[in-house]
Design an enzyme around this catalytic site. Structure first.
Site, PDB file in Angstrom:
ATOM      1  N   SER A 148       0.838  -1.204   0.000  1.00 37.05           N
ATOM      2  CA  SER A 148       0.000   0.000   0.000  1.00 37.05           C
ATOM      3  C   SER A 148       0.871   1.252   0.000  1.00 37.05           C
ATOM      4  CB  SER A 148      -0.976  -0.064   1.179  1.00 37.05           C
ATOM      5  OG  SER A 148      -2.010   0.873   0.999  1.00 37.05           O
ATOM      6  N   ASP A 227     -10.455  -5.593  -2.485  1.00 37.59           N
ATOM      7  CA  ASP A 227      -9.748  -4.569  -1.702  1.00 37.59           C
ATOM      8  C   ASP A 227     -10.578  -3.288  -1.737  1.00 37.59           C
ATOM      9  OD1 ASP A 227      -8.020  -2.438  -1.023  1.00 37.59           O
ATOM     10  OD2 ASP A 227      -6.254  -3.504  -1.771  1.00 37.59           O
ATOM     11  N   HIS A 261      -7.465  -5.956   1.435  1.00 35.73           N
ATOM     12  CA  HIS A 261      -6.229  -5.153   1.503  1.00 35.73           C
ATOM     13  C   HIS A 261      -5.301  -5.587   2.645  1.00 35.73           C
ATOM     14  CE1 HIS A 261      -4.090  -1.538   0.205  1.00 35.73           C
ATOM     15  NE2 HIS A 261      -3.969  -1.124   1.454  1.00 35.73           N
TER      16      HIS A 261
HETATM   17  N1  LIG Z   1      -7.352   2.977   9.938  1.00 36.45           N
HETATM   18  C1  LIG Z   1      -7.696   2.844   8.578  1.00 36.45           C
HETATM   19  C2  LIG Z   1      -7.124   1.608   7.965  1.00 36.45           C
HETATM   20  C3  LIG Z   1      -5.634   1.612   7.956  1.00 36.45           C
HETATM   21  C4  LIG Z   1      -5.116   0.474   7.105  1.00 36.45           C
HETATM   22  O1  LIG Z   1      -5.853  -0.286   6.526  1.00 36.45           O
HETATM   23  N2  LIG Z   1      -3.799   0.382   6.981  1.00 36.45           N
HETATM   24  C5  LIG Z   1      -3.234  -0.639   6.157  1.00 36.45           C
HETATM   25  C6  LIG Z   1      -2.368   0.002   5.120  1.00 36.45           C
HETATM   26  S1  LIG Z   1      -3.354   1.064   4.104  1.00 36.45           S
HETATM   27  C7  LIG Z   1      -2.234   1.802   3.053  1.00 36.45           C
HETATM   28  O2  LIG Z   1      -1.136   2.101   3.284  1.00 36.45           O
HETATM   29  C8  LIG Z   1      -2.448  -1.609   6.992  1.00 36.45           C
HETATM   30  O3  LIG Z   1      -1.518  -2.229   6.563  1.00 36.45           O
HETATM   31  N3  LIG Z   1      -2.902  -1.773   8.238  1.00 36.45           N
HETATM   32  C9  LIG Z   1      -2.238  -2.632   9.199  1.00 36.45           C
HETATM   33  C10 LIG Z   1      -2.915  -3.931   9.403  1.00 36.45           C
HETATM   34  O4  LIG Z   1      -2.529  -4.633  10.343  1.00 36.45           O
HETATM   35  O5  LIG Z   1      -3.808  -4.307   8.615  1.00 36.45           O
HETATM   36  C11 LIG Z   1      -9.176   2.893   8.379  1.00 36.45           C
HETATM   37  O6  LIG Z   1      -9.813   3.234   9.335  1.00 36.45           O
HETATM   38  O7  LIG Z   1      -9.653   2.599   7.268  1.00 36.45           O
END
Ligand SMILES: N[C@@H](CCC(=O)N[C@@H](CSC=O)C(=O)NCC(=O)O)C(=O)O
Length: 284
Positions: A148, A227, A261
């Site tokens: 991402s 996603d 995602h």
């Molecule tokens: N807080 C956000 C969601 C944040 C999120 O999905 N982060 C992803 C990366 S998104 C792009 O860079 C991630 O890797 N999160 C860590 C995990 O453990 O999944 C929301 O409220 O949508």
């Protein structure tokens, strides 16, 4: 370099590290996995993994499931944090997609941010230097991948620093940040309103400007079709695909029905990414 904690894992070691970064001007954290082959005393190939928005240096080590195969392949893994912490910029923790946890792997130019938010120089200059000096890592065999925001980081750092990273892959990367809400917000904040400055940190625009394929051995990208952020037009993989086609860059862009995602998606395809890099780094 200070070892904060150490954990035995698949015959190797996961370490959480902190160092006083000269580039960032603050302590910075990263994690490493040292495979069992370090005992053989030769420098090993290494893979830098750049994580996404809201992540830390721990996310990849805890969730991606990379260590078993990295241990088999003799790959060192390095996972940097995603932003400076404690910079003291007003409002830096107010948004999950900008500021803390969202450094976007660039050196900010705007006054509030430019002193500490220097993630590109931290990773490409200081951290590469540090890990090759202090750990058994072969500087000529380093690859990069990410997810991402970290996929954007992997693609742009690889294209902006020719020869530094020999292999390149990504999971659901932000492929055209100049054209998506996350990127527009981050680039406006860190780089200001000069669109030429944005283009220099946009993977699709950087790729389209290449005179020859920068990775003739190919780039691997996996994208889940369930996603949410793909549907929200944050990722735009078709722009990277088009730019690669334009310059003759081989790209395996694999679209996977049903995958979202998150790290269930990433861990599913992690082994294939590790083998892809190991193969490329063997012949480097
Ligand atoms: N807080 C956000 C969601 C944040 C999120 O999905 N982060 C992803 C990366 S998104 C792009 O860079 C991630 O890797 N999160 C860590 C995990 O453990 O999944 C929301 O409220 O949508």
């Amino acid at each position: 370099m200070e070892v904060l904690s150490e954990h035995r894992c698949f015959g190797g070691t996961v370490r959480f590290m902190r160092h006083d970064s000269r580039v960032i001007g603050l302590p910075m954290r990263f994690s490493v996995f040292l495979p069992p082959q370090v005992a053989e005393g030769r420098p090993l190939p290494a893979l830098f993994y750049l994580a996404g928005l809201t992540c830390t240096e721990e996310t990849f080590m805890a969730k991606a499931g990379a260590q078993r195969v990295a241990a088999e392949l003799g790959l060192v893994l390095v996972a940097p944090d995603t932003s400076p912490r404690g910079a003291g910029v007003p409002g830096e923790s107010d948004h999950w997609d900008f500021g803390v946890g969202a450094g976007f792997y660039l050196d900010a130019t705007q006054p509030a941010w430019r002193t500490h938010y220097r993630m590109e120089s931290w990773i490409c200059d200081e951290l590469v230097e540090l890990v090759t000096r202090e750990l058994p890592v072969d500087r000529s065999r380093i690859g990069i991948f990410g997810h991402s925001m970290g996929g954007h980081g992997a693609l742009t750092l690889a294209l902006r620093h020719p020869g530094l990273f020999r292999t390149l892959s990504a999971f659901a990367p932000i492929s055209a940040p100049s054209a998506c809400p996350w990127g527009i917000k981050a680039f406006s904040g860190y780089l200001g309103e000069d669109r030429a400055a944005w283009a220099a940190h946009d993977a699709s625009e950087l790729m389209a400007r290449q005179s020859a394929a920068p990775y003739p051995g190919g780039i691997l990208v996996d994208q889940g079709l369930a996603d949410k952020f793909l549907g929200d037009q944050q990722l735009l993989p078709e722009r990277l695909e088009q730019a690669c086609n334009q310059v003759g860059q081989p790209l395996q862009l694999r679209r996977h029905a049903g995958y979202d995602h998150g790290y269930y998606f990433i861990s599913t395809f992690m082994e294939e990414h590790l083998r892809f890099h190991a193969q490329g780094l063997r012949t480097a």
